[in-house]
Design a protein around this motif. Structure first.
Motif, PDB file in Angstrom:
ATOM      1  N   ARG A 106       0.817  -1.216   0.000  1.00  0.00           N
ATOM      2  CA  ARG A 106       0.000   0.000   0.000  1.00  0.00           C
ATOM      3  C   ARG A 106       0.850   1.265   0.000  1.00  0.00           C
ATOM      4  N   SER A 107       2.093   1.179   0.549  1.00  0.00           N
ATOM      5  CA  SER A 107       2.881   2.416   0.556  1.00  0.00           C
ATOM      6  C   SER A 107       3.901   2.463  -0.572  1.00  0.00           C
ATOM      7  N   GLY A 108       3.893   1.436  -1.422  1.00  0.00           N
ATOM      8  CA  GLY A 108       4.832   1.429  -2.535  1.00  0.00           C
ATOM      9  C   GLY A 108       4.366   2.300  -3.686  1.00  0.00           C
ATOM     10  N   ARG A 109       5.141   2.286  -4.785  1.00  0.00           N
ATOM     11  CA  ARG A 109       4.806   3.162  -5.900  1.00  0.00           C
ATOM     12  C   ARG A 109       4.061   2.447  -7.011  1.00  0.00           C
ATOM     13  N   ASN A 110       3.954   1.108  -6.901  1.00  0.00           N
ATOM     14  CA  ASN A 110       3.299   0.350  -7.964  1.00  0.00           C
ATOM     15  C   ASN A 110       1.777   0.375  -7.796  1.00  0.00           C
ATOM     16  N   PRO A 111       1.054   0.988  -8.747  1.00  0.00           N
ATOM     17  CA  PRO A 111      -0.400   1.138  -8.573  1.00  0.00           C
ATOM     18  C   PRO A 111      -1.137  -0.192  -8.510  1.00  0.00           C
ATOM     19  N   ALA A 112      -0.687  -1.196  -9.248  1.00  0.00           N
ATOM     20  CA  ALA A 112      -1.384  -2.486  -9.234  1.00  0.00           C
ATOM     21  C   ALA A 112      -1.278  -3.113  -7.850  1.00  0.00           C
ATOM     22  N   ALA A 113      -0.071  -3.061  -7.268  1.00  0.00           N
ATOM     23  CA  ALA A 113       0.113  -3.629  -5.931  1.00  0.00           C
ATOM     24  C   ALA A 113      -0.684  -2.831  -4.904  1.00  0.00           C
ATOM     25  N   ARG A 114      -0.707  -1.510  -5.072  1.00  0.00           N
ATOM     26  CA  ARG A 114      -1.481  -0.676  -4.139  1.00  0.00           C
ATOM     27  C   ARG A 114      -2.950  -1.068  -4.177  1.00  0.00           C
ATOM     28  N   LEU A 115      -3.464  -1.281  -5.397  1.00  0.00           N
ATOM     29  CA  LEU A 115      -4.878  -1.638  -5.535  1.00  0.00           C
ATOM     30  C   LEU A 115      -5.160  -2.966  -4.849  1.00  0.00           C
ATOM     31  N   LEU A 116      -4.270  -3.950  -5.077  1.00  0.00           N
ATOM     32  CA  LEU A 116      -4.481  -5.256  -4.452  1.00  0.00           C
ATOM     33  C   LEU A 116      -4.488  -5.120  -2.930  1.00  0.00           C
ATOM     34  N   GLY A 117      -3.523  -4.366  -2.400  1.00  0.00           N
ATOM     35  CA  GLY A 117      -3.462  -4.152  -0.953  1.00  0.00           C
ATOM     36  C   GLY A 117      -4.726  -3.484  -0.435  1.00  0.00           C
ATOM     37  N   THR A 118      -5.202  -2.485  -1.170  1.00  0.00           N
ATOM     38  CA  THR A 118      -6.404  -1.774  -0.740  1.00  0.00           C
ATOM     39  C   THR A 118      -7.606  -2.700  -0.705  1.00  0.00           C
ATOM     40  N   ILE A 119      -7.763  -3.494  -1.757  1.00  0.00           N
ATOM     41  CA  ILE A 119      -8.903  -4.419  -1.787  1.00  0.00           C
ATOM     42  C   ILE A 119      -8.837  -5.357  -0.591  1.00  0.00           C
ATOM     43  N   TYR A 120      -7.642  -5.896  -0.354  1.00  0.00           N
ATOM     44  CA  TYR A 120      -7.492  -6.822   0.766  1.00  0.00           C
ATOM     45  C   TYR A 120      -7.926  -6.165   2.067  1.00  0.00           C
ATOM     46  N   ILE A 121      -7.374  -4.975   2.320  1.00  0.00           N
ATOM     47  CA  ILE A 121      -7.650  -4.321   3.600  1.00  0.00           C
ATOM     48  C   ILE A 121      -9.124  -3.986   3.738  1.00  0.00           C
ATOM     49  N   GLU A 122      -9.723  -3.450   2.681  1.00  0.00           N
ATOM     50  CA  GLU A 122     -11.127  -3.057   2.804  1.00  0.00           C
ATOM     51  C   GLU A 122     -12.034  -4.261   3.029  1.00  0.00           C
ATOM     52  N   VAL A 123     -11.708  -5.380   2.397  1.00  0.00           N
ATOM     53  CA  VAL A 123     -12.570  -6.558   2.576  1.00  0.00           C
ATOM     54  C   VAL A 123     -12.421  -7.116   3.988  1.00  0.00           C
ATOM     55  N   PHE A 124     -11.196  -7.321   4.441  1.00  0.00           N
ATOM     56  CA  PHE A 124     -11.025  -8.057   5.691  1.00  0.00           C
ATOM     57  C   PHE A 124     -11.192  -7.184   6.923  1.00  0.00           C
ATOM     58  N   ARG A 125     -11.019  -5.882   6.768  1.00  0.00           N
ATOM     59  CA  ARG A 125     -11.149  -5.022   7.938  1.00  0.00           C
ATOM     60  C   ARG A 125     -12.604  -4.664   8.193  1.00  0.00           C
ATOM     61  N   ASN A 126     -13.416  -4.702   7.169  1.00  0.00           N
ATOM     62  CA  ASN A 126     -14.781  -4.209   7.311  1.00  0.00           C
ATOM     63  C   ASN A 126     -15.816  -5.308   7.522  1.00  0.00           C
ATOM     64  N   LEU A 127     -15.345  -6.516   7.839  1.00  0.00           N
ATOM     65  CA  LEU A 127     -16.282  -7.582   8.195  1.00  0.00           C
ATOM     66  C   LEU A 127     -15.966  -8.012   9.613  1.00  0.00           C
ATOM     67  N   PRO A 128     -16.993  -8.230  10.450  1.00  0.00           N
ATOM     68  CA  PRO A 128     -16.723  -8.623  11.834  1.00  0.00           C
ATOM     69  C   PRO A 128     -15.852  -9.878  11.880  1.00  0.00           C
ATOM     70  N   LEU A 129     -14.928  -9.895  12.824  1.00  0.00           N
ATOM     71  CA  LEU A 129     -14.028 -11.030  12.974  1.00  0.00           C
ATOM     72  C   LEU A 129     -14.801 -12.328  13.158  1.00  0.00           C
ATOM     73  N   ILE A 130     -15.864 -12.266  13.942  1.00  0.00           N
ATOM     74  CA  ILE A 130     -16.566 -13.519  14.255  1.00  0.00           C
ATOM     75  C   ILE A 130     -17.303 -14.048  13.024  1.00  0.00           C
ATOM     76  N   VAL A 131     -17.736 -13.158  12.123  1.00  0.00           N
ATOM     77  CA  VAL A 131     -18.355 -13.622  10.878  1.00  0.00           C
ATOM     78  C   VAL A 131     -17.305 -14.356  10.039  1.00  0.00           C
ATOM     79  N   GLN A 132     -16.116 -13.758   9.982  1.00  0.00           N
ATOM     80  CA  GLN A 132     -15.044 -14.415   9.236  1.00  0.00           C
ATOM     81  C   GLN A 132     -14.696 -15.765   9.853  1.00  0.00           C
ATOM     82  N   LEU A 133     -14.684 -15.788  11.200  1.00  0.00           N
ATOM     83  CA  LEU A 133     -14.360 -17.028  11.901  1.00  0.00           C
ATOM     84  C   LEU A 133     -15.379 -18.114  11.571  1.00  0.00           C
ATOM     85  N   TYR A 134     -16.671 -17.787  11.661  1.00  0.00           N
ATOM     86  CA  TYR A 134     -17.710 -18.766  11.343  1.00  0.00           C
ATOM     87  C   TYR A 134     -17.568 -19.251   9.894  1.00  0.00           C
ATOM     88  N   PHE A 135     -17.247 -18.310   9.010  1.00  0.00           N
ATOM     89  CA  PHE A 135     -17.118 -18.684   7.604  1.00  0.00           C
ATOM     90  C   PHE A 135     -15.993 -19.698   7.417  1.00  0.00           C
TER      91      PHE A 135
END
Lengths: 392, 248, 359
Positions: A106-135
């Motif tokens: 996310r802090s690098g200069r490569n836009p593709a890597a930044r996008l991948l990092g952003t998607i990862y963070i937004e998906v996993f940070r914005n779902l309750p931990l226990i929902v992820q655990l049950y899944f």
């Protein structure tokens, strides 16, 4: 001038307010204790910690050391604490590793890597931990049964867990090796941060670290050799034997899903902290390093990384405490952590107050120790004095 | 409040921070309408002294009387004195989340129980007096330092205090803005306001002060009318200080 | 020569520098794009292209198409959203949920950022929610709290935890910064202790242990005990956030207010709190987001909120295979709320930073 009435006096008011505050707290606590005693008496029970030495008569589905239904409560609790620490270490290291990668992306200069990092963070940070655990638990337990287990490169995946190749040593030896690694790690941290070793010359300090590493590895190898049964293989792979799977190391679905959930969720948070740390490094610092002719890698390794690490550590400490607490979610899928052992003990023994007290004391100890160790590290590496232009 | 009592009467004032004694037996009387300038090196206790007068700092021993009202353990006495004593700070301390007008009307409405209309009329009057009538609806962050300090003076005036305390009102200002603030202070002085100013503006002291006080290490070292103070200082420490501050 | 080719040439050069600046960077680009496109396509393919959307599709039919079986949502959505709330009354549950959404959106508008306006919105909103759900007034049939469930229960837990927790947080934060040493220290110990305990253990203690140590008159319904526990936990965290806000205000602010003769309560309510809240706003929104996510923990002490309702929706009967679809559905609900709020918080933070730079 007339004498001051006491309710008008500032000092009297101060004392009165503070006394009333303490009195209310004590009264509340007293009420709780008295009520608990009445309730206990009505159920013909006695308070106290005598139950700790009685055997539990229930089973624990996972423990690092041998445990059976005849063992006393205190042993169960100890195993619970160990499980919590075990899960904590796995979760924290996994989350840190993932967070480091994602944060760097996310802090690098490569836009593709930044996008991948952003998607990862937004998906996993914005779902309750226990929902992820049950899944993840649902995924793990929905794998095919042992007889139809998926196989690849010596790994087996079934609804009973994931089986990986393992060392051909006895269980006791494995525990000894893990203990040696843990002690060695703590010793290294202590050595690096202790004030009296910081004054030692650099080569001598490096030799000290190598010594700690050497002793740790030697202990591990010794334990492995002693615990290895001659004539058997050094590496065992899991294999289907009848209805069950033999050999290798089994990772139960409970552990697998809890560890995965904590790593992925924690990794997203750590990733954001890492990114924040790099953002906090002043542009001037990097420009100064470039101006001195350092290569990109040198700028990163010698300037950006050390400064960013100092900026992120205080926030990381809070996040680590949070992640340790998150291991209590194990109760949702049946992982016998400290909290689950306490909760089960309450239903079986009824010694509610004592057990809640132990629970609180346990978590206070774990978290205060963790925070103390990390704060010590923080102080050891903190920049000394007032510096201009280091942070933005 | 007694009208014929001295505006401020300090007797044997002591103040400690831990073991460090910030004020050592200060005694000082300020008559109604008098203008006193307090100067001295940093750390000499001059700010601490005037902050004790409205109890932003609590003193450890000694008496402080404002118009005869003794500042003591009584909660009411502090409230009473703060209503009569206004203060202007080095860093203005305007409330950044309120407009200039709201800054000026807040305390009159809440403490003096004025109606909003009265408070606003008075606020506009005093804003005119400090020469910024057209900035009433702006926020402090949108004003220059000199303008902010003048708003701070207007805010203090809106409470219609008997005494104004100034705690280094020009030290945080850019040089070109100092004059506009000192002008306002001079006007106030000529209107007969009782003033105690901690400042290093010696020109202002010479022009406006009835008395100049020099403090060092928590003590009042020298006390004189401006003429004597600047031409014939008695104490060595005063002379050293004056040579440092006027020397170049 | 026109400017156009020159420009696009520059753009191409920049793209090449950013994506393929070096061999390592190029590899990183390929891997990242590969993952994004690969996973994105797999999800799209599974969820939409091969998904079954008819309400009557059976497991075999879904399997034959090879994608998601959204029929489970079509059949079970009422359970997921409303739990075991009486079927004919579920419209009330739906309106109650809408009330919370409206309330949240209203609170995000800067026009509403006055103490009384926010208090009115949340007070009236919570009351409306409760009356709609509980019934007994205006000819609505009473529905016991034990029958509440699904999304409606999640939202109820969230709203009550925040509404009760915020005043508690202000109280704790003010006590911690008190001049009175006993109160400041003891409050500090209480806050730190609560913060180092897992939320789950606090919920557990309030749900199961509290009846044991409190006289019956004070015990109350299990749902409300859990809410108080959650509120206390929220308050301990939020109090520390507010403390950060207090520390960001210069000491001169309170001194100026004192010098003007403002009494303690006015100093706090007019000068200190408004500024502290402004400074603490991004962190507060973050905490509220976390609180929303943590409502799902009550599943452990036996409440059927959104997550637990989702579990029952697929665990019974013929839908056991369709757990991914159910989790995807409830994840989407959590995500839209949490993502929306946290984006909003980030926007506010950047706006505040820009404002500070101007001054």
């Amino acid at each position: 001038m007339s004498p001051l009435p006491f309710w008008r006096s500032r000092s009297v008011r101060r004392i009165a307010v503070q006394t009333a505050f303490i009195a209310i707290l004590v009264a509340g606590l007293g009420l709780a204790i008295v009520t608990a005693h009445i309730n206990l008496a009505a159920q013909n029970m006695t308070s106290g910690f005598a139950f700790l030495t009685k055997s539990t008569a229930w089973e624990m589905n996972f423990a690092l050391l041998p445990v059976s239904r005849d063992d006393p409560y205190w042993w169960f609790m100890l195993m619970g604490v160990l499980n919590t620490l075990f899960m904590g270490v796995i979760g924290l290291s996994g989350a840190t590793a993932i967070g480091l990668v994602v944060g760097l992306m996310r802090s690098g200069r490569n836009p593709a890597a930044r996008l991948l990092g952003t998607i990862y963070i937004e998906v996993f940070r914005n779902l309750p931990l226990i929902v992820q655990l049950y899944f993840w638990y649902a995924v793990a337990t929905s794998l095919p049964g042992p007889r139809q287990a998926l196989q690849a490169h010596g790994f087996l995946a079934s609804s009973r867990g994931i089986y990986t190749p393992g060392l051909g040593v006895s269980y006791g030896a494995a525990v000894q090796m893990l203990t040696a690694l843990a002690v060695g790690g703590l010793a290294a941290v202590w050595f690096v941060t202790a004030q009296r070793f910081r004054k030692v010359e650099r080569p001598a300090r490096r030799a000290g670290l190598w010594a700690i590493l050497g002793v740790t590895l030697a202990t591990c190898i010794l334990a492995a050799v002693l615990g290895h049964e001659p004539g058997t293989l050094w590496i065992t792979t899991p294999e289907l034997a009848g209805l069950s799977i033999k050999g290798g190391v089994r990772i139960q679905p409970e552990i697998l899903s809890l560890a995965l959930a904590i790593m992925l969720y924690g990794g997203a948070y750590v990733g954001e902290i890492v990114r924040g740390g790099f953002k906090a490094v002043g542009r001037g610092q990097i420009e100064a390093a470039r101006a001195l002719g350092l290569t990109n890698w040198q700028v990163f390794a010698r300037v950006r990384m050390p400064l960013a690490f100092r900026a992120m550590l205080p926030i990381l400490i809070n996040q680590y405490v949070w992640l340790i607490k998150a291991t209590t979610l194990g109760i949702a899928v049946g992982f016998s952590d400290f909290f689950m052992v306490i909760a089960t003990s309450i239903t079986h023994s009824g010694q509610t107050l004592e057990l809640i007290g132990i629970l609180m004391a346990g978590f206070l100890c774990i978290n205060f120790t963790l925070a103390a160790v990390l704060n010590r590290l923080n102080r050891a590496i903190a920049l000394k004095g007032n510096l201009v232009g280091v942070a933005t | 409040m007694q009208v014929n009592a001295p505006a401020i009467e300090i007797r044997d004032l002591n103040k400690f921070y831990g073991t460090f004694q910030a004020l050592k037996g200060i005694s000082l009387t300020v008559k109604k309408g008098e203008k006193v300038v307090v100067c001295g090196p940093s750390g000499s206790g001059k700010s601490t002294m005037i902050r004790c007068i409205n109890q932003l700092e609590e003193h450890d021993s000694g008496d402080i009387r404002v118009f005869g009202t003794l500042l003591n353990d009584n909660v009411a006495s502090i409230d009473e004195i703060r209503r009569e004593v206004g203060m202007v700070f080095q860093h203005f301390n305007l409330f950044p989340h309120m407009t200039v007008l709201e800054n000026c009307t807040l305390a009159p409405i809440l403490v003096r129980k004025s109606s909003r209309a009265d408070a606003e009329a008075r606020a506009r009057h005093f804003l005119e007096k400090v020469r910024i009538p057209d900035q009433a609806d702006k926020f402090p962050g949108q004003l220059s330092g000199g303008q902010q300090q003048r708003v701070a003076i207007a805010r203090a005036l809106c409470m219609q205090p008997e005494i104004l305390l100034f705690d280094e009102p020009t030290s945080a200002l850019d040089p070109e803005m100092i004059a506009e603030v000192l002008d306002v202070m001079t006007t106030l002085a000529s209107d007969g306001m009782t003033m105690v100013c901690v400042t290093h503006e010696m020109g202002f002291a010479r022009k406006v002060a009835d008395r100049v006080i020099f403090m060092d290490k928590g003590e009042i070292v020298e006390e004189a009318d401006p003429e004597t103070f600047f031409t014939q200082p008695v104490n060595d420490r005063t002379r050293l200080f004056l040579s440092q501050i006027l020397g170049h | 020569m026109t400017a156009q080719p020159y420009l696009s040439n520059r753009r191409l050069q920049r793209i090449r520098a950013e994506y393929f600046g070096s061999a390592g960077s190029g590899l990183l680009t390929l891997i990242s794009l590969g993952l994004i496109i690969g996973i994105g396509w797999a999800v799209l393919n599974w969820a939409l292209l091969r998904g079954s959307f008819t309400a009557t599709a059976t497991q075999a039919e879904c399997m034959a198409k090879g994608g998601a079986c959204w029929s489970v949502i079509a059949v079970r959505w009422r359970v997921i959203l409303f739990g075991i709330y009486p079927y004919e009354e579920q419209w009330r549950s739906a309106i109650a949920c809408a009330v919370v959404v409206v309330m949240t959106i209203l609170s995000c508008l800067p026009v509403m950022w006055r103490f009384w306006r926010l208090a009115a919105v949340w007070g009236l909103g919570t009351a409306a929610f409760y009356i709609l759900m509980r019934g007994g007034y205006f000819g609505l049939i009473p529905v016991d709290e034990q029958q509440w469930g699904g999304l409606a229960l999640t939202l109820f837990l969230f709203v009550t935890t925040s509404v009760l927790g915020m005043p508690m947080a202000i109280g704790l934060a003010l006590m911690r910064r008190s001049d009175l040493p006993v109160i400041a220290r003891v409050t500090g110990i209480i806050i730190d202790t609560i913060r180092s305990l897992p939320l789950l253990s606090i919920l557990f203690a309030f749900a199961i242990v509290l009846p044991f140590v409190l006289p019956d008159a004070l015990t109350g319904d299990k749902l409300y005990r859990v809410i108080w526990g959650g509120a206390l936990f929220f308050a301990a965290y939020e109090a520390e956030i507010l403390r950060g806000g207090f520390q960001g205000i210069s000491k001169g602010q309170e001194e100026a207010a004192k010098a003007l003769g403002l009494p303690y309560w006015h100093r706090i309510s007019r000068i200190v709190l408004p500024q502290a809240f402004r400074l603490a706003l991004p962190a507060t929104i973050n905490q509220i987001v976390i609180t929303f996510m943590e409502t799902s923990l009550v599943v452990v002490v036996g409440f059927v909120e959104l997550l637990a309702a989702g579990n029952t929706a697929y665990q019974t009967g013929e839908w056991k295979f369709a757990y991914v679809e159910v989790y995807a559905f409830i994840s989407l609900i959590y995500f839209s709320f949490v993502f929306g709020l946290s984006r909003y918080g980030a926007y506010l933070e950047s706006r505040m930073n820009a404002g500070q730079r101007k001054e």
